[in-house]
Each structure stands twice: as C-alpha cells, then as structure tokens.
Design an enzyme around this catalytic site. Structure first.
Site, short mmCIF file in Angstrom:
data_model
loop_
_atom_site.label_atom_id
_atom_site.label_comp_id
_atom_site.label_asym_id
_atom_site.label_seq_id
_atom_site.Cartn_x
_atom_site.Cartn_y
_atom_site.Cartn_z
N SER A 38 0.75 -1.42 0.05
CA SER A 38 -0.05 -0.05 -0.09
C SER A 38 1.06 1.40 0.15
O SER A 38 0.09 2.39 0.00
CB SER A 38 -0.98 -0.21 1.14
N LYS B 97 -5.82 4.48 8.60
CA LYS B 97 -4.64 5.42 7.77
C LYS B 97 -4.81 6.85 7.75
O LYS B 97 -4.14 7.70 8.10
CB LYS B 97 -4.11 4.92 6.33
#
Length: 358
Positions: A247, A293
C-alpha cells in the site's frame, strides 16, 4: 470490650484469609483477558512516516519544504482484551483470521508474504518514478513468485513464500501463465520437477500434481505472482523498516520522483500523506484499512491525504477516507487519485504553503 475486640480479630482473620483468593481470582481474570485467543485480528491506526529519511536516490536531491508520508495500520491477533477494546473504540475493528492469514498459513508465512509484496511494490515504484522523470527502465520477468501455498496441496510444506519458480521439467516459467499453460497438459498424479530460486540459490523439488480445490484441474497448490527484475539507471536505497504490504507504492513513487525532479518541490511545503498500490502503468489501486490510515495521518499533522479513487468495492477508498476525515473532524484535504499523474497534477497546481496567511 473484650468481646468486641474478639469479634474484630475474627473479622480481621477472615479478611486476611480472603486476600489470597482475591489475588488468585484477579490473576485468573487477567490471564483470561490477556492470554485467551479469539478467532480475530484487530486493526487500528498505525503511524504516518516521512519517506525522505527512508529513501535515497543516487544523485537525487532532498530539498523538500514539506514531506511525503506513508501511512500504516497496526494489526495483531486479538486476545479478549483487544476484542473488547474493538467493541468500544470507533478506531479499531475486528477481522476474522481467515481473511488475514490464509488457510494453513502461519504468522511467519504471513509476515514473509507481506515483506515480499513490499519489496515488489518498491521495485514498481522505482520503475514508475524513473519513467516519469524521463529515464529508460527495463522490466524483465524472472519467474513465478510463490505468494502462498494451499493446505492439503503438493506445494504445502515443500515450497515457501518467496520462492521463485524458474522452470518445470526444464521448461522456463518466466511468468505465471507459462506455468499454468504447461500444467494444463498434465493430469492428476503426474510428477513434475520444479526448479526454484530460494535465498539466492537454485534448488529442485519433485511434486505430484493434485486437483485444485476450485477448478479440480491438476496443479501445485500455490498462489502465484510474477517476479520481475526492474533495472533503473541510478541506485535507489529504500529502508522500509520492516513495513509490509503493497500500500505504500504511490507514496514511494512520489518521493523517488521528487528526488529525481530538479524543477519543483512537489510537496509545496505541505505534509502530504496517502496510500495506494502502484502498477507499472502508474495506476493507483485499492488498499485495506484506509480509515485507520486517515486517523494516523491526521494525528501526524498531515495537510493532504491522497486516497485511491477506485471502483473495486461498493464504496471507493476515497469515499471511505472522506467519511473518516469528517467523523474525526480532520482539517486534512482528502484528494481522490486514480493514477500517479492525478497526484502529480494536483500537487503541481498547489500554491506553496508559505504563500498562505496563517
């Protein structure tokens, strides 16, 4: 008075005898809460980490007035304490173990796979960034990367995550389709000799083909990916500090490109956090845990959050990120990106942060 003192002593005696039982009970309860496993993993916000100290490009510049930041998710097996915490906290969630760790996969296998995927993501980020900067990049298929093995199949306990299959019965397998095409000519019970690279050494294994769980066609029982050698004209050093997964691809691409680019400071003075996989064509892909996140980036003081604007799920990563930012009252600007070019176009269009009045 003597009777009263006697009663007091008796009460005190009973209390002193009860203390060990309370202590034992407390130990049992604590042991239950902290050591009894559950069938879940717990995920929660990790950190937002500046990439410039982690990445060095030969001949590149590091004169950013802001920062590019990758974002992480903390993940671990949920004991009863973490299970209860996840029930109460809006910034923690539970995932069934089988959705995180494959059937028959150990925690070591999971970690090995995540680190292998991170390594691949780094190489693709290098390729995309150098091409954006106008350099020639070579991409050569090296073989079939073993990214997992299936329980009860021939490859289990013989092949390892990270192995690269380069040939079967002496026939080169430069990519997964080569392997699948050759195995399609075989039948259940046939033996094949697999040539693989493990830890830099060539090894051979003989496996007996068995029907795959889904298709029932004969196979090895691996989860394959293409292992590619990416050759760029300058040395790139990336210290990923044990971070796994794909990611960080987008953010690593931006940091590498910014060090190669001599014309403009792409950060424009902002703390730019974000997430998203990166493909060789520069497209940005969906990731998991984007809500965590966003929280991590906000806590780190990020000004901008770049989020994949994908169409892979009912709700895009961008929409999830936007909803999370609103929920926590963040002042970050959440920006949708489908490609690395989208991210670059947005950043280049921003006025330097110093030009704003505070």
């Amino acid at each position: 008075m003597s009777e009263e003192r006697l009663i007091t002593r008796n009460r005190s005696g009973r209390g002193s005898h009860s203390i060990p039982w309370l202590f034992v009970l407390a130990v049992v309860l604590l042991g239950t809460v902290f050591f009894v496993p559950t069938p879940y993993y717990v995920t929660r916000p990790g950190s937002a980490i500046e990439l410039a100290p982690m990445i060095d490009v030969e001949g590149g510049k590091k004169d950013e007035s802001g920062a590019f930041m990758l974002t992480t998710v903390r993940m671990g097996e949920a004991n009863l304490a973490w299970y209860l915490y996840a029930q109460l906290s809006p910034n923690a969630e539970l995932m069934k173990k089988e959705l995180v760790v494959g059937s028959g996969e150990s925690n070591e296998d999971f970690t090995r796979r995540e680190l292998a995927v991170m390594d691949n993501s780094q190489k693709i980020a290098e390729a995309v960034a150098f091409r954006l900067a106008g350099y020639d990049v070579k991409i050569e298929n090296q073989g079939v990367w073993v990214m997992g093995t299936i329980e009860g199949m021939p490859a289990k306990n013989v092949l390892q995550i990270g192995d690269v299959i380069v040939a079967v019965d002496g026939r080169p397998t430069r990519e997964a389709k080569d392997l699948l095409q050759y195995l399609s000519t075989k039948k259940q019970g046939d033996q094949v000799e697999v040539t693989l690279i493990r830890d830099g050494r060539e090894e051979k294994r003989t496996l007996t083909l068995a029907p795959l769980p889904d298709s029932k066609t004969p196979g090895l029982g691996i989860r394959p990916d293409n292992k590619q050698e990416i050759i760029v004209p300058k040395q790139v050093s990336i210290s990923s500090q044990g971070i796994g997964g794909p990611s960080a691809g987008l953010m690593m691409t931006l940091e590498i490109y910014d060090q190669l680019n001599q014309e403009i400071d792409l950060t424009r003075g902002y703390k730019v956090a974000g997430t998203g996989t990166i493909s060789p064509d520069g497209s940005v892909g969906r990731i998991g845990g984007i809500n965590h996140k966003v929280v991590a980036a906000d806590e780190a003081g990020a000004d901008i959050f770049l989020a994949p604007d994908d169409a892979e799920g009912p709700v895009s990563n961008y929409q999830e990120a936007l909803e999370t930012a609103k929920r926590i009252g963040s002042r970050m600007r959440v920006v949708p990106v489908k490609t690395v070019d989208d991210a670059l176009a947005f950043l280049k269009a921003q006025k330097p942060k110093s030009s704003y009045s505070e």
